[in-house]
Design a protein around this motif. Structure first.
Motif, PDB file in Angstrom:
ATOM      1  N   VAL A 117      39.369 -16.921  20.307  1.00 21.89           N
ATOM      2  CA  VAL A 117      39.262 -16.640  18.947  1.00 21.89           C
ATOM      3  C   VAL A 117      40.419 -17.373  18.485  1.00 21.89           C
ATOM      4  O   VAL A 117      40.848 -18.104  17.664  1.00 21.89           O
ATOM      5  N   ARG A 118      41.890 -17.626  19.053  1.00 20.21           N
ATOM      6  CA  ARG A 118      43.373 -18.114  18.760  1.00 20.21           C
ATOM      7  C   ARG A 118      43.107 -19.216  18.487  1.00 20.21           C
ATOM      8  O   ARG A 118      43.399 -19.692  18.615  1.00 20.21           O
ATOM      9  N   GLU A 154      42.364 -15.233  12.264  1.00 19.63           N
ATOM     10  CA  GLU A 154      41.815 -15.256  13.602  1.00 19.63           C
ATOM     11  C   GLU A 154      40.710 -13.495  13.417  1.00 19.63           C
ATOM     12  O   GLU A 154      39.582 -14.233  13.787  1.00 19.63           O
ATOM     13  N   GLN A 183      40.355  -7.510  18.887  1.00 19.20           N
ATOM     14  CA  GLN A 183      39.912  -7.390  17.510  1.00 19.20           C
ATOM     15  C   GLN A 183      39.350  -6.348  16.723  1.00 19.20           C
ATOM     16  O   GLN A 183      39.589  -6.393  15.660  1.00 19.20           O
ATOM     17  N   ARG A 220      43.118  -5.997  14.008  1.00 14.92           N
ATOM     18  CA  ARG A 220      42.729  -7.161  13.772  1.00 14.92           C
ATOM     19  C   ARG A 220      42.121  -6.769  12.269  1.00 14.92           C
ATOM     20  O   ARG A 220      41.954  -6.801  10.865  1.00 14.92           O
ATOM     21  N   GLU A 271      39.570 -13.848  23.816  1.00 16.06           N
ATOM     22  CA  GLU A 271      40.711 -14.086  22.921  1.00 16.06           C
ATOM     23  C   GLU A 271      41.396 -15.038  22.667  1.00 16.06           C
ATOM     24  O   GLU A 271      42.285 -15.842  22.042  1.00 16.06           O
TER      25      GLU A 271
END
Ligand SMILES: Nc1ncnc2c1ncn2[C@@H]1O[C@H](COP(=O)(O)OP(=O)(O)OP(=O)(O)O)[C@@H](O)[C@H]1O
Ligand SMILES: [Mg+2]
Lengths: 346, 278
Positions: free
Chosen positions: B137-138, B109, A202, A205, B134
């Motif tokens: 989220v994906r 994402e 995160q 990103r 993760e």
């Protein structure tokens, strides 16, 4: 193969690490001084360029001041590891609380004090970066570049004038030569691991998103400062570690070692490899160091000193003009897919 | 998740006397509106009327010179844009703002992660909390990619897609934050009639599936008139008319505002299908 995807994913990086360890051991044992020096150099630059990539490449906030953090890390850790008695003779005017600190302790043969001094120096430098970042990370574009360059200049002026701590512009020597291949590459692996983890998370990103478009990033809940500060501070931490490794490798240095020359060299590596690509940074460091070494030999033969610097600068300019994204852009050469069949990569 | 577009209950968004001036230019003045949950409200007006400025105020990208904004009963005037997004207001931009060199999947994402926080430590050690979030989220990003028919382009850099697809990426990205209010700034710009019909259907689907409230700024009059239950018309920063599409369409002031502009398609439908300047 009946290995689980997890194991197979780990196989690539593990193979790379084992290969590296083997190569380093061979070089270490063989006593090839030239190759040892070169690989230590490479490892230190690797840490520098990968951490610069985190701060600059991931966030797009182009800082030119990182070598300042390296200087602080070098001086800070060197001050800490000086043996007590020497410290007294060498820097007589050291403030009492600093003079009393000593980090030359060992655990058996292991120089635990060096590890502690490196970490303490890097943590302090991170705090400095946090303060600097709180002010400078609000800026963008050319303003950051100019302001962080100002930071680099300030660090140098402070180092030169803090005579009592740094011996001013005179050479700071007598640093114990703790740094060897093992230290450098262990830290390089830690740096690579941390930066890689951040990229694929995160936090990464958020960094890339606000680099691409600040408004769009904010419109999906990404505030600008936290990712920038995180990148800047973690980058400064590892840059300071590189400073400490450098100090205990070269064992004597002056503020001049940490200035434009070095800044330019690291930025060249970053740009060659690609802003945002960790594997690109590794490639950039290998290429630039290899090339500089080769050119240095040509200099020795042709007596055209300075040639290597000119050629590196020309390469830098050519890349900026013709391939601005560098060799890899922000893509990665994924070790973890090395042993996987196409379909199961995700 | 289900929703009947009704006007029950409190307004979800309430603007009172919003104003914004840029160095003496009054881009928006005395803008008051109350938006009901589940409503699709259109905001139209000639170029430079202040529509985008209005969106920028509502989403915190600009601070109003006067007025207040309430969202779900909470005063959000002056709250920074990233926090507004977290409260549940998402938007798209008139001049497309995708994360150009990131892949389409990464674009989504980055938005989907808004509601999945992992600590830095958990991330560094790659622990179960990190892996779970993760994966979530994906998975969520894949859901939105599929819903917006973007799956085949997931790995392409967003900037490499055609214009219309980039708009779709923006909407998908906004939706991935799971908002309760969505602001669309000229989503049909540059689309042909077929694509615009497609968009129409998509917006309706979004509303029913996610119980969404929608503010729509659009020059494509066919889309606006067919889609919106209510329309606010701006001209030179002021509201000159509001009401049901057929009321607005017949309003002499609206007709004058549009005909006053040099638009060619004005005639039959009273309001033109004009393209946008930006
Ligand atoms: N950041 C800014 N600085 C100065 N003036 C601005 C700014 N943003 C908008 N304006 C001005 O405010 C007025 C309203 O602009 P706005 O973008 O809100 O119009 P709009 O209704 O969205 O128009 P369009 O249909 O062309 O998108 C215009 O006159 C514009 O030039
Ligand atoms: Mg506009």
């Amino acid at each position: 193969m009946s290995l689980t995807p997890d194991l197979r994913r780990a196989a690539g990086p593990l193979a790379a690490i084992l290969g590296l360890a083997l190569a380093l051991t061979i070089v270490q044992v063989s006593g090839l001084a030239f190759w040892q020096g070169l690989l230590i150099n490479l490892g230190i630059f690797l840490i520098l360029v990968v951490s610069l990539n985190l701060s600059n490449g991931f966030t797009g906030v182009f800082s030119l001041g990182h070598v300042g953090f390296m200087a602080l890390g070098a001086y800070g850790s060197a001050l800490l590891t000086l043996p007590l008695r020497e410290k007294h003779d060498y820097l007589p005017k050291l403030p009492a609380w600093l003079a009393g600190l000593h980090f030359d302790f060992h655990l058996g043969a292991f120089p635990l004090g060096f590890l502690a001094a490196t970490i303490v120096a890097a943590v302090v430098v991170s705090l400095v970066a946090l303060l600097v970042g709180l002010v400078l990370m609000r800026l963008s574009g050319h303003f950051v570049a100019v302001a962080t360059l100002g930071f680099l200049v300030i660090v140098r002026v402070v180092l030169i004038n803090a005579d009592d701590l740094t011996r001013g512009s005179r050479t700071f020597s007598n640093v114990t030569a703790y740094t060897d291949l093992g230290w450098v590459w262990a830290w390089a692996l830690v740096t690579l691991y941390v930066v890689w983890r951040i990229k694929r998370s995160q936090f990464g990103r958020a960094m890339f998103a606000q680099r691409e478009d600040r408004w769009a990033a904010q419109s999906i809940g990404i505030a600008l400062m936290p990712p920038r500060l995180l990148a800047f501070v973690v980058g400064a931490f590892f840059t300071a570690v590189a400073g400490s490794l450098y100090a205990h490798f070269i064992t004597s240095f002056s503020p001049n070692a940490f200035y434009f020359d070095l800044t330019f060299r690291v930025i060249t590596m970053l740009v060659v490899g690609g802003m945002g690509s960790v594997s690109g940074s590794v490639i950039g460091a290998v290429l630039v160091i290899g090339l500089a070494e080769a050119l240095r030999r040509i200099e020795d033969v042709t007596l055209l000193y300075g040639l290597s610097q000119i050629i590196l600068a020309v390469i830098f300019i050519l890349i900026i003009i013709f391939r601005r994204e560098g060799l890899l852009g922000q893509r990665e050469i994924a070790l973890d897919r090395l042993f996987m069949k196409g379909g199961e990569a995700e | 998740m289900t929703n009947a577009p009704a006007n029950l209950g409190e307004p979800i968004l309430q603007a009172r006397g919003l104003a914004k001036s840029f160095l003496g230019l009054q881009a928006l003045q005395d803008f008051s509106a109350s938006v009901r949950p589940g409503e699709i409200l259109g905001i139209i007006g000639p170029n430079g009327a202040g529509k985008t400025t209005c969106f920028n105020l509502l989403t915190g990208f600009l601070a109003p010179t006067a007025g207040t904004i309430e969202f779900k009963g909470q005063d959000i005037t002056g709250v920074p844009p990233d926090r507004i997004a977290r409260i549940g207001i998402a938007r798209t931009f008139q001049n497309i703002r995708v994360f150009g060199s990131l892949s389409v999947a990464e674009n989504i994402e980055a938005a989907a992660q808004m509601r999945h926080h992992t600590s830095l430590w958990e991330t560094l050690i790659g622990g179960p909390g990190f892996r779970r979030s993760e994966a979530e989220v994906r998975a969520r990003a894949r859901e939105y990619l599929a819903f917006f028919d973007l799956t085949p382009y997931a790995e392409r850099p967003a900037a490499s897609l055609p214009y219309g697809f980039q708009r779709r990426v923006e909407i998908a990205r906004a939706m991935a934050t799971r908002p309760s209010l969505l602001l669309l700034d000229e989503p049909a710009a540059g689309m042909n009639p077929a694509e615009s019909d497609d968009l129409h259907q998509h917006i309706l689907d979004l509303r029913t599936r996610f119980g969404l409230t929608i503010l729509l700024v659009e020059h494509d009059m066919r889309l606006v008139m067919n889609l919106c239950e209510r329309i606010i018309v701006l001209n030179y920063g002021e509201i000159i008319a509001q009401g049901k599409p057929e009321e607005v369409r017949a309003d002499p002031q609206v007709i004058a505002a549009y005909l006053g502009e040099d638009h060619s398609a004005g005639g039959a439908s009273a309001a033109p299908t004009g393209e946008t300047g930006a």
